[in-house]
Write an enzyme that holds these catalytic residues in place. Structure first.
Site, PDB file in Angstrom:
ATOM      1  N   ARG A  70      38.045  35.219  41.287  1.00  0.00           N
ATOM      2  CA  ARG A  70      36.665  34.975  40.844  1.00  0.00           C
ATOM      3  C   ARG A  70      36.435  33.590  40.271  1.00  0.00           C
ATOM      4  O   ARG A  70      35.373  32.997  40.470  1.00  0.00           O
ATOM      5  CB  ARG A  70      36.273  35.991  39.774  1.00  0.00           C
ATOM      6  N   HIS A  81      30.527  37.582  32.685  1.00  0.00           N
ATOM      7  CA  HIS A  81      30.786  38.957  33.152  1.00  0.00           C
ATOM      8  C   HIS A  81      31.800  39.699  32.294  1.00  0.00           C
ATOM      9  O   HIS A  81      31.592  40.853  31.939  1.00  0.00           O
ATOM     10  CB  HIS A  81      31.270  38.856  34.598  1.00  0.00           C
TER      11      HIS A  81
HETATM   12  C1  SIN Z   1      31.975  44.114  40.818  1.00  0.00           C
HETATM   13  O1  SIN Z   1      31.611  45.185  41.309  1.00  0.00           O
HETATM   14  O2  SIN Z   1      31.964  43.065  41.453  1.00  0.00           O
HETATM   15  C2  SIN Z   1      32.418  44.087  39.402  1.00  0.00           C
HETATM   16  C3  SIN Z   1      33.661  44.849  39.253  1.00  0.00           C
HETATM   17  C4  SIN Z   1      34.581  44.163  38.282  1.00  0.00           C
HETATM   18  O3  SIN Z   1      34.168  43.358  37.486  1.00  0.00           O
HETATM   19  O4  SIN Z   1      35.784  44.409  38.362  1.00  0.00           O
END
Ligand code: SIN
Length: 561
Positions: free
Chosen positions: A300, A361
């Site tokens: 990510r 996030h």
């Molecule tokens: C997502 O569904 O992309 C988020 C899941 C996560 O943060 O592991």
């Protein structure tokens, strides 16, 4: 090994009010265990305790309204026929960028499959294929399909539904809904419970064991996938109580949150890219190809920075997610929640290019905790996102967060061998002179200002100048809060946000390298001397870089008088 920046930078210059704990209350209740937070970690812990435990469950909203509820993609576990914990272990370590605690990761991945069985036994309905096998999706940086999901993209909702139903059915807890924990109660070097705000009354909930499971802090930024309650309360409470916290510089920015001008942020699950969606720039090019062997499914932090690099030069507010080449019926089946949300905004999941941008996030840092939840303060456990066990290192692997809450929630309850009787004899301090309260409009304005500072200066890319500037402006906010009575929930949240934002900014300035979610444009390389080195913030706000084992010893010696 090169010289590590053992920091002398402290929070001492903060107005002392910010490190002062709440010491007055109007009512008291006594329990064996108090759990703060009702997401997957808190609920798994609560359900696993012996039936006779006198348990209080404290949640900021209605029961069932937690960060867990919004998890779309799913829960990662090595349950597939072509999978094994050793592969999940490798993927987690690689994503963690040299900062994972290998032992914590081993426990996580090895206990994952049994924890999934437990969740199924609680009535969680994961999606299954025609042969009734668990359907497994793919997400970024996973070498196998291992992401369990429910209702297509409503995984967190289903898990939360099942666990809340079990809690209610078994009547195992006194539930305090719409209750906000303010501070830990500390007596004779032990955690003795919490002070909480509930129905305009201050309560002391005294308990032999206090468990913080109250999640993350995405609200520190203007754009986040997290719900409004994610204001970092647990970590701020820990800092005020002198509990060791760690790795505050590591926040994960999710690459693909819907970015409609003026619209509310909405997560577009990584599982969408796992099903084959492309990322395109303004010229229509798939810019991730050639940047990383996994292209759109790179870790990510890599994808978020690549998107940012596309956006910054010409001030674009987003890049585009493209599903137009995928089977529309299958995509609608897999992602009904996302499709519905997009339709309400006038967009089609499979016919339109979807504007997306990174958003705050997940917090990899937190209260330094072992895999049994133990912290530097006896009587206090921390589990789930509020904790830092080292399991995610510098960058969490997708869908390992629900797994972490589940596995360590269960194991913390299993490993709780004795519960000390709740301490007695702590009396509330007398409220001396009445301080002026922070008015609502000012609280709101300061929250917005803080979020803007963090979004500009302590975001996907930072550097010394941006962090210095952020610290300066955050101190100004802290000064404005100091000396004011913290009465309303927004004021409680703001006080926590200001403390955590400052602590985070100083930690980020201290780590002079780039690694995982912490990217410094002035130190773009990873410093091998900092491999496996966590930044601990000890009581008194002394900062040290140490490996986990040594850091915990330093922390122990620092708290035992
Ligand atoms: C997502 O569904 O992309 C988020 C899941 C996560 O943060 O592991």
């Amino acid at each position: 090994m090169s010289e590590l920046p053992d920091a002398d930078v402290t929070l001492d210059a903060l107005p002392s009010d910010h490190l002062k704990m709440t010491a007055s209350w109007e009512q008291e209740r006594l329990f064996d265990v108090v759990v703060v937070g009702a997401g997957i970690a808190g609920l798994a812990f609560a359900l696993r305790l012996p039936e006779q435990t006198r348990l209080a469950l404290v949640t900021k909203g209605a029961l069932g309204e937690s960060n867990t509820r919004y998890a779309q993609g799913g829960l990662a576990a090595a349950v597939g026929e072509d999978d094994e914990p050793a592969l999940h272990y490798e993927d987690t370590l690689i994503a963690g960028a040299g900062l994972c605690d290998p032992e914590a990761v081993r426990i996580l991945v090895e206990q994952g499959p049994a924890a999934v069985d437990w969740l199924l036994a609680q009535g969680t309905a994961f999606d299954r294929d025609a042969a009734s096998r668990l359907e497994l999706g793919r997400e970024g940086a996973h070498s196998r399909n291992r992401v369990l999901h429910a209702g297509g993209d409503a995984t967190g909702f289903e898990i939360e539904r099942a666990l809340v139903a079990r809690i209610r059915e078994r009547h195992i807890a006194t539930i305090f809904e719409h209750a906000t924990a303010l501070d830990l109660l500390v007596q004779d070097g032990r955690c003795a419970g919490i002070v909480m705000d509930h129905a305009d009354t201050r309560f002391a909930l005294r308990a032999g064991v206090t468990v913080l499971a109250n999640g993350g802090c995405g609200q520190l930024w203007s754009v986040t996938s997290n719900p409004p309650a994610a204001t970092g309360d647990g970590v701020a409470m820990a800092i005020r109580a002198g509990v060791t916290v760690a790795d505050l510089e590591f926040t994960q920015f999710h690459p693909t949150v819907l970015a409609l001008p003026g619209g509310a942020p909405f997560l577009i699950s990584e599982a969408v890219r796992g099903e084959g969606a492309y990322l395109r720039n303004r010229a229509g090019e798939r810019f991730m190809v050639g940047q990383h062997p996994l292209a759109e499914l790179a870790p990510r932090d890599v994808v978020a920075r690549a998107i940012q690099a596309q956006m910054v030069p010409d001030g674009q507010p987003s890049v585009w997610l493209d599903l137009r080449h995928l089977d529309p019926a299958e995509m609608e089946r897999r992602f009904p929640t996302i499709a519905r949300h997009l339709a309400a905004q006038g967009l089609s999941l499979t016919r339109d290019l979807l504007p997306v941008a990174p958003a705050a996030h997940y917090f990899m840092g937190g209260i330094d905790a072992g895999t049994d939840g133990t912290t530097s303060l006896p009587g206090l456990l921390a589990i789930g996102e509020v904790s830092c066990t080292g399991v995610h290192g510098a960058n969490r692997l997708a869908s390992n967060s629900l797994l972490e809450g589940l596995v360590f929630g269960l194991s913390a309850a299993d490993r709780l061998d004795s519960v000390a009787p709740p301490a007695t004899g702590i009396s509330p301090a007398r409220d001396g002179h009445r301080l002026p309260a922070l008015p609502d409009e000012e609280t709101h304005a300061l929250r917005t200002e803080l979020q803007a500072i963090m979004s500009r200066d302590v975001s996907v890319v930072r550097d010394h100048a941006s962090l210095d500037d952020a610290e300066h402006r955050l101190r100004e906010i802290a000064e404005r809060i100091a000396g004011r009575a913290i009465r309303s929930v927004p004021a409680i949240e703001l006080r926590n946000m200001a403390l955590l934002a400052l602590a985070m900014t100083i930690s980020a300035r201290n780590r002079r390298e780039s690694r995982g979610g912490h990217y410094r444009s002035d130190y773009p390389a990873t410093d091998p001397a900092l491999d496996g080195m966590h930044q601990f913030v000890l009581p008194g706000n002394r900062r040290v870089f140490r490996s986990l084992a040594i850091g915990r010893q330093v922390a122990d010696t620092a708290v035992v008088p």
